[in-house]
Design a protein around this motif. Structure first.
Motif, PDB file in Angstrom:
ATOM      1  N   GLU A  38       0.757  -1.351  -0.103  1.00  0.00           N
ATOM      2  CA  GLU A  38      -0.032   0.098   0.120  1.00  0.00           C
ATOM      3  C   GLU A  38       0.744   1.198   0.026  1.00  0.00           C
ATOM      4  N   LYS A  41       1.914   1.622  -3.265  1.00  0.00           N
ATOM      5  CA  LYS A  41       0.650   1.831  -4.232  1.00  0.00           C
ATOM      6  C   LYS A  41       0.990   0.705  -5.338  1.00  0.00           C
ATOM      7  N   TYR A  60      -6.220   1.651  -4.486  1.00  0.00           N
ATOM      8  CA  TYR A  60      -5.172   2.458  -4.316  1.00  0.00           C
ATOM      9  C   TYR A  60      -4.061   2.094  -5.237  1.00  0.00           C
TER      10      TYR A  60
END
Length: 377
Positions: A38, A41, A60
């Motif tokens: 995350e 991304k 995301y």
């Protein structure tokens, strides 16, 4: 009112908890199939034997790797349910992908980079990005265009203007012999074109007109034997073109290569032009193109081909007429002998026919047959 405020606060906390549980579920599901980062991304679904695009990719993601799997086909709406508004780079290389259907990539509004390299494509829909086109800027198809039908579909897609924003196109390692006419005419933003490591034997049908932004053209490791004046004129007319790679081609150093040699000596566009050498004929093998002089090629003054053919036909007509005249003269000088020879042939044929006629009459009449038998006895 205080009670109402507590109720609202409790509802808000409940929604936050539910949302957190939902994200946890999605994260857990993603982790089972892919590696989700995350903070970067980025999502990597590598060598997982996937047969379809994972159904719950996190929203995301900006860079998505789905490589080394067994997708086989990318159907319409493959990413429609994903809601990936920020996805900019999509790598689908090496997935045994054979078909990209219409609308398969239509739901990716931010997509800028797509890599389909290493897939044995047999079907590529010109409407793969949907009816409205795509903002795609980089497309890699290295080793994915072995099927001629896919090459024609790609040409139709490019000519339709669906990828007008494309700035980099990689078509290397595809064994291409020839390119469809006008394939690149609707790519005004193209800056890099890689056609290396193919089997291109010529660029006669290729038009580079309209590629005003083209900066780099890689034609190395092909089977080019020469470049025509029309192609060289196109290179001269491209204002941004600064790098042309022509290395490791099979240059044929005969009279037809003079224009290419002259252009190489005056141009600063060709990268490593000092290393370009002749492949044919044997007497020129290994000779640097920049060191070729007209005396090395032994080129005579060119003769107009129609005039040359006309002269040949006239000469052939004269020879045939002379042969005919000699034949007639021989017949005339031997006319008496020929006439006597023809009379002899006529008499011989007549005697022969009379003999046949006599035998036929004897065989047809029984009395003559018995008479002939008795006389034999």
């Amino acid at each position: 009112m205080p009670g109402g405020g507590g109720l609202c606060l409790g509802g808000l906390l409940l929604r936050v908890l539910l949302l957190g549980c939902g994200w946890a579920q999605r994260s857990d599901s993603c982790q089972t199939l892919c590696d989700c980062l995350e903070t970067a991304k980025t999502v990597k679904c590598v060598n997982g034997n996937l047969t379809a695009v994972p159904p719950d990719l996190p929203p995301y993601v900006r860079t998505l790797f789905i490589t080394g799997n067994r997708l086989a086909r990318l159907p319409a709406g493959a990413f429609a349910a994903q809601r990936l508004p920020d996805l900019r780079a999509l790598n689908l290389s090496g997935n045994h992908l054979r078909a990209v259907e219409a609308g398969a990539l239509a739901a990716l509004p931010a997509l800028r980079q797509l890599d389909l390299s290493g897939n044995p494509l047999v079907s590529l829909s010109p409407q793969a990005f949907g009816e409205g086109g795509s903002p795609l800027e980089e497309l890699a198809l290295r080793g994915a265009l072995r099927d001629h039908g896919v090459l024609l579909s790609l040409a139709a897609m490019l000519q339709s203007g669906a990828l007008r924003n494309l700035s980099r196109l990689e078509l290397a390692d595809n064994g291409l012999l020839l390119l469809p006419a006008g394939m690149f005419t609707a790519l005004p933003a193209l800056r890099q074109l890689d056609l290396s490591n193919n089997s291109l034997v010529g660029l006669r049908n290729v038009s580079f007109q309209g590629l005003g932004q083209l900066q780099s053209l890689d034609l190395s490791d092909n089977s080019l034997g020469m470049l025509r004046n029309s192609t060289l004129a196109q290179f001269r007319s491209l204002p941004a073109l600064r790098r042309i790679s022509l290395g490791r081609n099979t240059w044929v150093c005969d009279c037809a290569i003079q224009d290419l040699v002259a252009w190489l000596k005056e141009s600063d566009q060709v990268e490593g032009k000092e290393a370009l050498t002749c492949a044919y004929p044997d007497k020129m093998l290994g000779k640097a193109l920049l060191k070729i002089n007209s005396s090395d090629l032994n080129c005579s003054v060119p003769v107009d081909l129609p005039s040359q053919l006309q002269t040949s036909y006239v000469f052939l007509g004269i020879v045939l007429a002379l042969i005919g005249a000699i034949f007639l003269l021989v017949l005339y000088l031997n006319r008496k002998g020929i006439k006597k020879w023809m009379h002899n042939i006529r008499d011989a044929c007549r005697d022969h026919m009379e003999g046949y006629h006599y035998r036929y009459e004897i065989n047809a009449d029984p009395r003559l047959t018995n008479l002939s038998s008795n006389s034999d006895v």
